[in-house]
Design an enzyme around this catalytic site. Structure first.
Site, PDB file in Angstrom:
ATOM      1  N   ASP A   1      68.096  49.697 106.920  1.00 38.83           N
ATOM      2  CA  ASP A   1      67.018  49.389 105.972  1.00 38.83           C
ATOM      3  C   ASP A   1      67.469  49.291 104.515  1.00 38.83           C
ATOM      4  OD1 ASP A   1      67.656  52.010 105.471  1.00 38.83           O
ATOM      5  OD2 ASP A   1      65.929  52.828 106.533  1.00 38.83           O
TER       6      ASP A   1
ATOM      7  N   GLU B   1      68.531  49.671 114.937  1.00 42.08           N
ATOM      8  CA  GLU B   1      67.750  50.776 114.364  1.00 42.08           C
ATOM      9  C   GLU B   1      66.404  50.242 113.844  1.00 42.08           C
ATOM     10  OE1 GLU B   1      68.565  53.245 110.679  1.00 42.08           O
ATOM     11  OE2 GLU B   1      69.473  54.579 112.130  1.00 42.08           O
TER      12      GLU B   1
ATOM     13  N   GLU C   1      63.377  51.613 101.291  1.00 41.06           N
ATOM     14  CA  GLU C   1      63.802  51.393 102.678  1.00 41.06           C
ATOM     15  C   GLU C   1      62.649  51.105 103.637  1.00 41.06           C
ATOM     16  OE1 GLU C   1      64.813  53.869 100.726  1.00 41.06           O
ATOM     17  OE2 GLU C   1      66.982  53.683 100.570  1.00 41.06           O
TER      18      GLU C   1
ATOM     19  N   HIS D   1      70.266  62.210  97.884  1.00 41.38           N
ATOM     20  CA  HIS D   1      70.568  60.987  97.136  1.00 41.38           C
ATOM     21  C   HIS D   1      69.412  60.002  97.031  1.00 41.38           C
ATOM     22  CE1 HIS D   1      70.981  59.454 101.243  1.00 41.38           C
ATOM     23  NE2 HIS D   1      70.763  58.257 100.735  1.00 41.38           N
TER      24      HIS D   1
ATOM     25  N   ARG E   1      66.341  57.593  96.306  1.00 46.93           N
ATOM     26  CA  ARG E   1      65.777  57.128  95.032  1.00 46.93           C
ATOM     27  C   ARG E   1      64.500  57.874  94.639  1.00 46.93           C
ATOM     28  NH1 ARG E   1      67.333  51.701  92.974  1.00 46.93           N
ATOM     29  NH2 ARG E   1      69.390  51.475  93.875  1.00 46.93           N
TER      30      ARG E   1
ATOM     31  N   HIS F   1      76.897  62.529  96.391  1.00 52.55           N
ATOM     32  CA  HIS F   1      76.865  61.058  96.414  1.00 52.55           C
ATOM     33  C   HIS F   1      77.490  60.553  95.112  1.00 52.55           C
ATOM     34  CE1 HIS F   1      75.106  57.029  96.759  1.00 52.55           C
ATOM     35  NE2 HIS F   1      74.761  57.339  98.003  1.00 52.55           N
TER      36      HIS F   1
END
Ligand code: UD1
Ligand code: UDP
Length: 367
Positions: free
Chosen positions: A94, A116, A130, A207, A209, A240
């Site tokens: 995604d 997926e 995503e 990590h 957003r 990250h």
């Protein structure tokens, strides 16, 4: 017949690596088209799995914005897709690379297989972007390779035809097995390398957003304050490479002593560090899938999850990012809940997902 496997970030690389090898080992002409959305974190995975990209668009820029990234990817991928004339395009997951890859396949009227497929939270802002990416990709997909029954149900609810949905499991389990089969590095040596061999530690990754800024700061403060009162416990945080993540991590944790802040770990090392953890706290998608296979209780640092299977199986709890909630769940894990959650249960597959994908493509005479 030719397949284009388009991917660009660390988690995609981990999850497409077994598919790449499965297709290649069975004589199928597969080209690895790497967008380079990630750089260092991507090459860590490509090197481990022995994948040499046929293309690397090297698209990564520091602080890349979604619109610019998407725009540049579409233009560059289109050139390759036109040149290679793929018969089939495969994308996984995604990310922005996935959306761009699927869209370019669609514009060139090439069938797209979505690995997926069918993960949903029902909220297009969580995870952002995503959830929207996977829904958009679903609309232009010719075959949905869904990991679990829950994912199949999600797709049926959106009225996708039954014969275009195939339940195959998640390739993340294939990747775990591949590493166990092909890499025999000493797990204990890895733990020694990071100084955790005799330590009881919590492994944390963050990590997403939607967690940048305040949610991440609040969560890390809660973890730090909890650990200040539990001097037998350490915190291990492979950070990250996103500077926004690292800034907050340093701000909150630099003055705390019992922490091990490290660079992103190579996949094999990360598995070893997961394996040695007392428990795991994460907002990662892939880690939520791997942790149950290792029997590790997992606190999910998000308000929603598209992976309810681990929660239903009892190995994960949806915690969110509020200070009191994080502390509350950490305290709960001091009790008998810990034993219950440690019971290994892997709802994500049997390690044969890539084989099923390959068989489908062959049966349908797509390659
Ligand atoms: C992206 C995906 C997200 C996935 C995550 C996996 C999108 C919109 N988001 O997150 O779904 O969970 O990757 O990690 O596609 N950076 C480096 N080197 C690297 C990788 C990243 O320096 O190898 C730094 C760069 O400063 C970059 C930043 O990290 O700008 C963020 O990278 P980006 O691909 O934009 O990551 P996310 O969108 O956070
Ligand atoms: N991972 C890794 N090294 C690390 C942290 C994570 O190899 O330091 C692996 C982890 O095992 C999982 C994947 O990276 O397979 C998850 O990536 P990430 O959390 O970046 O993305 P997400 O799964 O949330 O999209």
């Amino acid at each position: 017949m030719k397949i284009g496997l388009i991917f660009g970030t660390r988690p995609e690389a981990i999850k497409v690596a077994p598919v790449y090898h499965e297709l290649k080992n069975n004589g199928i002409n597969v080209k690895a088209v790497v967008t380079g959305q990630h750089k260092e974190m991507l090459y860590q995975v490509l090197n481990l799995f022995g994948i040499t990209p046929d293309y690397d668009l090297q698209i990564m820029k520091q602080g890349q914005g979604l619109s610019e990234l998407t725009g540049r990817l579409i233009i560059k991928l289109d050139e390759i897709v036109k040149k290679e004339k793929f018969d089939y395009i495969l994308v996984q997951g995604d990310t922005t690379s996935v959306l761009a890859g699927a869209l370019v396949g669609f514009y060139n009227q090439i069938p797209v297989g979505h690995i997926e497929a069918g993960l949903r939270t029902g909220n297009i802002y969580s995870p952002f972007p995503e959830e929207a990416n996977r829904k958009l990709v679903g609309n232009i997909t010719s075959i949905h390779f869904a990991p679990t029954d829950v994912n199949v149900e999600n797709l049926l609810k959106e009225n996708y035809p039954k014969d275009k949905i195939l339940k195959v499991g998640n390739t993340v389990i294939d990747a775990l097995y591949w590493v166990k089969r092909n890499k025999s590095e000493d797990i204990e040596a890895i733990k020694r390398k990071y100084g955790v061999e005799n330590k009881k530690y919590i492994l944390i990754t963050m990590h997403r957003r939607e967690n940048w800024g305040k949610p991440m700061e609040e969560t890390l403060k809660a973890v730090r304050d909890y650990l200040e009162k539990h001097d037998d416990l350490y915190l291990v945080f492979p950070m990250h490479l996103n500077p926004l993540v690292r800034e907050v991590a340093h701000k909150v944790l630099d003055t705390f002593e019992r922490k091990i802040l490290i660079e992103p770990l190579e996949y094999l090392e990360f598995i070893a560090i997961m394996d040695g953890a007392h428990y795991i706290m994460t907002d990662s998608g892939g880690v939520q899938e791997e942790a149950p296979s290792l029997g590790k209780p997992t606190l999910v640092l998000r308000d929603t999850t598209e992976r309810p299977e681990a929660i239903e199986a009892g190995t994960a709890k949806l915690v969110g990012t509020k200070y009191e909630d994080v502390i509350k769940y950490m305290e709960l894990l001091e009790g008998e809940l810990y034993e219950k959650m440690s019971k290994a249960n892997n709802p994500y597959g049997d390690g044969k997902t890539s084989e099923r994908i390959r068989k489908y493509l062959l049966e349908k005479n797509k390659c």
